[in-house]
Design a protein around this motif. Sequence first.
Motif, PDB file in Angstrom:
ATOM      1  N   TYR A   1      16.007  56.654  34.718  1.00  0.00           N
ATOM      2  CA  TYR A   1      15.308  55.425  34.359  1.00  0.00           C
ATOM      3  C   TYR A   1      16.081  54.596  33.350  1.00  0.00           C
ATOM      4  O   TYR A   1      16.907  55.108  32.589  1.00  0.00           O
ATOM      5  CB  TYR A   1      13.932  55.760  33.776  1.00  0.00           C
TER       6      TYR A   1
ATOM      7  N   TYR B   1       9.676  50.552  32.261  1.00  0.00           N
ATOM      8  CA  TYR B   1      10.960  51.033  32.763  1.00  0.00           C
ATOM      9  C   TYR B   1      11.194  50.655  34.222  1.00  0.00           C
ATOM     10  O   TYR B   1      10.284  50.208  34.925  1.00  0.00           O
ATOM     11  CB  TYR B   1      11.050  52.551  32.610  1.00  0.00           C
ATOM     12  N   ASP B   2      12.429  50.845  34.655  1.00  0.00           N
ATOM     13  CA  ASP B   2      12.828  50.666  36.045  1.00  0.00           C
ATOM     14  C   ASP B   2      13.587  51.905  36.496  1.00  0.00           C
ATOM     15  O   ASP B   2      14.097  52.675  35.667  1.00  0.00           O
ATOM     16  CB  ASP B   2      13.735  49.448  36.211  1.00  0.00           C
ATOM     17  N   ASP B   3      13.685  52.088  37.799  1.00  0.00           N
ATOM     18  CA  ASP B   3      14.506  53.172  38.341  1.00  0.00           C
ATOM     19  C   ASP B   3      15.976  52.824  38.173  1.00  0.00           C
ATOM     20  O   ASP B   3      16.405  51.706  38.476  1.00  0.00           O
ATOM     21  CB  ASP B   3      14.208  53.379  39.835  1.00  0.00           C
TER      22      ASP B   3
ATOM     23  N   LYS C   1       0.161  54.476  36.744  1.00  0.00           N
ATOM     24  CA  LYS C   1       1.605  54.720  36.811  1.00  0.00           C
ATOM     25  C   LYS C   1       2.367  53.433  37.107  1.00  0.00           C
ATOM     26  O   LYS C   1       3.436  53.182  36.538  1.00  0.00           O
ATOM     27  CB  LYS C   1       1.901  55.771  37.888  1.00  0.00           C
TER      28      LYS C   1
ATOM     29  N   LYS D   1       5.113  51.618  34.688  1.00  0.00           N
ATOM     30  CA  LYS D   1       6.458  51.306  35.198  1.00  0.00           C
ATOM     31  C   LYS D   1       6.746  49.816  35.067  1.00  0.00           C
ATOM     32  O   LYS D   1       7.834  49.410  34.640  1.00  0.00           O
ATOM     33  CB  LYS D   1       6.581  51.744  36.649  1.00  0.00           C
TER      34      LYS D   1
END
Length: 373
Positions: A27, A215-217, A207, A211
């Motif tokens: 992440y 955060y981001d992937d 969730k 996200k």
Amino acid sequence: MKATKLILLSLVLVAIAVSSGFAAEKYVKKVDNFIILVDRSGSMDEKYVGTKDKKIVLAKSILERMNAMIPELGYNGGLSLAAYAKQIQALEPFAAASYGASIAKVPTVIGSNPTPLSEGLKALEPALQGASGRNAVIILSDGQENVGTDSLKTAAAMAEKYNVCFHTISFADTVDGNQKLLDDITALKPCGVGVSAAQLADDAAMKKFVKDVFYDDASDPCALDDDGDGVGNCVDKCPDTIKGLAVDSNGCPIPDVVRLMVNFDFDKYNVKPEYHQVLADFAEYMKKQQSFTVVEIAGHTDSVGSDAYNLKLSDRRAKSVRDYLVKNFGLDEKLFSSKGYGESKPIATNDTEAGRAQNRRIEAELKGVYKKK
């Protein structure tokens, strides 16, 4: 034997990291600092529509569930109450355990407190002033008793001054008025996320909210942000922005235009004392700018006299101001260009003395960039 135990221990640690779903390398964080602001007004002591629970009780429960889903990626986290602008936790490195202990201190007994959301927002400023990077403020509120106050105005100023994305978790009972205030605060910047408390009853929705906010992937190319301006590489049209500059949604520095105007007496080009402070302020601003375009100082006259004479007079006025800035404030003359336009660009009528006085002027425009606070 020892080697076997070490291997088993390593496998257990890997399994824990995978099962948690929050391995740091997977992440990238969207924000550097976040503050959660909980509304503890009297209306939050009422039951949330469609449930048997009080809004403040549900708010605390939502915070507990949210806390368990926030990955520990190096954020700083704070927690405050809007009622009486009380701080529960100052901005400090986020860890789920310590932040959970702070959430436990949120009182669920309210009484008849007023709704000073605006004051609660203002009380966050000291923390935001000392924070660097991208900031998020998450508001849990029903929006009641705030309509008609300056809550939206306060939030709008903070969004720009402190690079804040506002996110809202709504306990509003009505769409008009109460919900609209929260929607308007959320919409101050495109990064804002707004949801209702009812939506967050679902774990999948919770969730997604976490996200969207936090955060981001790392596998997503838009999650990478090489210049650290908060705009992903895939959409960043200014990929090498100097650190510390505020940017727009395209990742480009936001223009900051400062205009200067100085007027002159009839047939004169000397700078009058009444403009000394104006020029000092302009020079100080230029010195603080990290980046700006070269300033053109444009001179102008009224229509009295010949065109040729006025062209020369306007040029003298422009050079007079340029020389004043260079001589008195040590600015590099290469930062300026000066040009006279004579009487060709009036801003007022030349048929009256008042109008002619306005036309006897110089104008300058400094185009720089906003810095993050």
